[in-house]
Design an enzyme around this catalytic site. Structure first.
Site, mmCIF file in Angstrom:
data_model
loop_
_atom_site.group_PDB
_atom_site.id
_atom_site.type_symbol
_atom_site.label_atom_id
_atom_site.label_comp_id
_atom_site.label_asym_id
_atom_site.label_seq_id
_atom_site.Cartn_x
_atom_site.Cartn_y
_atom_site.Cartn_z
ATOM 1 N N GLY A 1 0.777 -1.241 0.000
ATOM 2 C CA GLY A 1 0.000 0.000 0.000
ATOM 3 C C GLY A 1 0.800 1.277 0.000
ATOM 4 N NE ARG B 1 -3.972 3.258 -10.447
ATOM 5 C CZ ARG B 1 -3.831 4.498 -10.013
ATOM 6 N NH1 ARG B 1 -3.395 5.441 -10.812
ATOM 7 N NH2 ARG B 1 -4.093 4.803 -8.756
ATOM 8 C CB CYS C 1 -17.471 4.079 -28.490
ATOM 9 S SG CYS C 1 -16.697 4.625 -30.014
ATOM 10 C CD GLU C 2 -18.443 2.402 -22.305
ATOM 11 O OE1 GLU C 2 -19.169 3.062 -21.527
ATOM 12 O OE2 GLU C 2 -18.586 1.189 -22.543
ATOM 13 C CE1 TYR D 1 -2.438 -3.233 -8.435
ATOM 14 C CE2 TYR D 1 -1.311 -1.250 -7.723
ATOM 15 C CZ TYR D 1 -1.698 -2.545 -7.492
ATOM 16 O OH TYR D 1 -1.344 -3.171 -6.329
ATOM 17 N N PRO E 1 4.792 -4.386 -0.792
ATOM 18 C CG PRO E 1 6.489 -2.772 -0.831
ATOM 19 C CD PRO E 1 6.192 -4.162 -0.394
ATOM 20 N NE ARG F 1 -0.390 2.727 -5.659
ATOM 21 C CZ ARG F 1 -1.505 2.606 -6.377
ATOM 22 N NH1 ARG F 1 -1.549 3.059 -7.598
ATOM 23 N NH2 ARG F 1 -2.567 2.045 -5.850
HETATM 24 C C1 LIG Z 1 -2.761 -5.218 -3.910
HETATM 25 C C2 LIG Z 1 -2.145 -5.826 -2.708
HETATM 26 C C3 LIG Z 1 -0.868 -5.425 -2.283
HETATM 27 C C4 LIG Z 1 -0.084 -4.334 -2.960
HETATM 28 O O1 LIG Z 1 -0.712 -3.107 -2.866
HETATM 29 P P1 LIG Z 1 0.084 -1.795 -3.392
HETATM 30 O O2 LIG Z 1 -0.827 -0.689 -3.093
HETATM 31 O O3 LIG Z 1 0.307 -1.997 -4.840
HETATM 32 O O4 LIG Z 1 1.349 -1.737 -2.621
HETATM 33 C C5 LIG Z 1 -0.312 -6.063 -1.203
HETATM 34 N N1 LIG Z 1 -0.988 -7.036 -0.554
HETATM 35 C C6 LIG Z 1 -2.221 -7.443 -0.925
HETATM 36 C C7 LIG Z 1 -2.888 -8.510 -0.179
HETATM 37 C C8 LIG Z 1 -2.834 -6.858 -2.006
HETATM 38 O O5 LIG Z 1 -4.056 -7.250 -2.373
#
Ligand SMILES: *Cc1c(COP(=O)(O)O)cnc(C)c1O
Length: 434
Positions: A249, A329, A358-359, A387, A291, A293
């Protein structure tokens, strides 16, 4: 000038610089558009920054990469080569991790909805199953018994923490679909039940409170709750855990000049809490962080070409040859990727960059101050390494984009562009009997 230097200029907001123009013009000419471009060195830098923040502070540590951010085998290989282990959410991602050279034993499989065949596949490869609910727990125990094996398991816990992020990616709040609730004794009851079921080996505890988190407070609260829970398991059930996983996250800046929590900030904030709670716990589990992202987002950009520019009585639209089929996204979460117009430095004007789907909702960037491009110009969307391609689809019967990996001045196609044949390859032959 290396290609990488050109890419870094685009990132830095110098997309009109000759090096930036040369790099993107060359990539687009050789590989077409829309195109995902990844920079290998940025991935290495991010992995090393993560390790440099956590390793000195947490001697018992497990760093993982959440593959769902980008499952391209060449990306996964590079992240794993930096000493990270895979965290996956499906059988396909288990297979992607194995393809990238990981051992099944080192894979952690988290998902709130695992099918019987996914469970069997994971057990056959000795993957660590992160259990979401009691129904799944009983299925895993039965499958391991049937296969004559022992399932290594942990539970995903819902710690009831709100880290203040977008609702769609906020996963540890009470109304979320993920995990077993810590509150109300549900998580403890799950471990108590797991101890009584056959063919299970309890390893650790897991949580993941959300994505694109930019402050440490949510993690601090989560760490306290998770370690207090480990203490509860020890005192009431006599269980010791080999790891406490605080999830992924870690956010990134999506705007020029935006300050966000770094791995260093996070590690520094967690350290005193971890030490204090571990002293109370009486043993030290491994700290796991996973992580997605953070490791790959900034390494990637998506390049599109302008098809046309039009001014309506209300707005000016830049119509590009990518859309939410290529980068989902913005349409999915309202995410705002920075846009760079390549080779233009005219007076900025208010523009909407519109996709080719086309949206009405297919707007890649809304109301941005950008120099006005012309048809044929290139446009780069930043921070598309996570993503991005993984969410792409063939909607509107458009083949999937290509992915290339830049390493210094070397470019490698890591996924060739989709073809029109591929759009139709899984359908019956036209005219074949019903
Ligand atoms: C998506 C996810 C992550 C990674 O999340 P990021 O925001 O990309 O770091 C880690 N653990 C679980 C269980 C996830 O579903």
């Amino acid at each position: 000038m290396t290609l990488r230097e050109g890419l870094l200029r685009v990132r830095a907001g110098e997309a009109a610089h000759p090096e930036a123009v040369a790099a993107l013009t060359r990539l687009a000419a050789e590989h077409g558009t829309p195109l995902y471009v990844y920079d290998a060195e940025t991935i290495r830098e991010k992995a090393r920054a993560l390790r440099a923040a956590f390793e000195p502070r947490f001697p018992r540590l497990g760093l993982r990469y959440a593959l769902k951010a980008n499952t391209n085998v060449e990306i996964v290989r590079r992240v794993l080569a930096e000493g990270l282990a895979p965290e996956v959410v499906s059988e396909g991602e288990v297979r992607a991790a194995l393809r990238a050279g990981a051992a099944g034993r080192d894979v952690l499989f988290t998902s709130s909805s695992k099918s019987p065949s996914e469970i069997d596949f994971a057990l056959r490869h000795d993957v660590l199953l992160n259990i979401d609910n009691l129904d799944e727990l009983e299925q895993v125990s039965a499958a391991a018994t049937r296969l004559g094996t022992t399932a290594r398991i942990s539970f995903r816990i819902n710690p009831g923490v709100d880290p203040d992020t977008l609702h769609q990616i906020n996963t540890g709040i009470p109304e979320s679909k993920f995990g077993v609730h810590l509150d109300g004794g549900h998580a403890r009851a799950a471990y108590a039940l797991a101890r009584t079921l056959p063919a299970l080996a309890i390893t650790g505890v897991h949580c993941h409170i959300g994505s694109q988190i930019t402050e440490t407070a949510g993690y601090e609260k989560t760490a306290r709750r998770m370690l207090a829970f480990a203490r509860e398991l020890k005192e009431e059930l006599g269980l010791t855990l080999s790891f406490v996983d605080l999830g992924g996250g870690l956010g990134i800046p999506f705007a020029d000049g935006q300050a966000v929590m770094t791995p260093e900030d996070l590690a520094r904030a967690l350290k005193p809490i971890w030490d204090e709670e571990v002293a109370l716990l009486g043993y030290e589990p491994e700290l796991w962080i996973e992580p997605g992202r953070y490791l790959v987002a900034q390494a990637g950009l998506m390049v599109a070409r302008v098809n046309s520019v039009k001014t309506t009585p209300v707005k000016t639209f830049v119509n590009v040859d990518a859309g939410f089929n290529t980068l989902m996204r913005p349409a999915l979460y309202g995410a705002a990727h920075r846009v760079r117009i390549v080779g233009r430095d005219g007076e900025p004007m208010l523009l909407d960059v519109a996709g080719d789907v086309c949206e009405t909702g297919d707007i890649l960037a809304e109301g941005r101050l950008l120099p006005r491009p012309s048809a044929g110009d290139l446009v780069a969307f930043l921070d598309a390494g996570a993503y991005g391609f993984v969410m792409a689809s063939e909607y509107n019967a458009r083949p999937l984009p290509a992915e290339v990996l830049v390493d210094g001045d070397h470019v490698r196609v890591v996924r060739r562009r989709g073809t029109f044949e591929e759009l139709f390859r899984s359908e019956p032959e036209v005219g074949s009997p019903p």
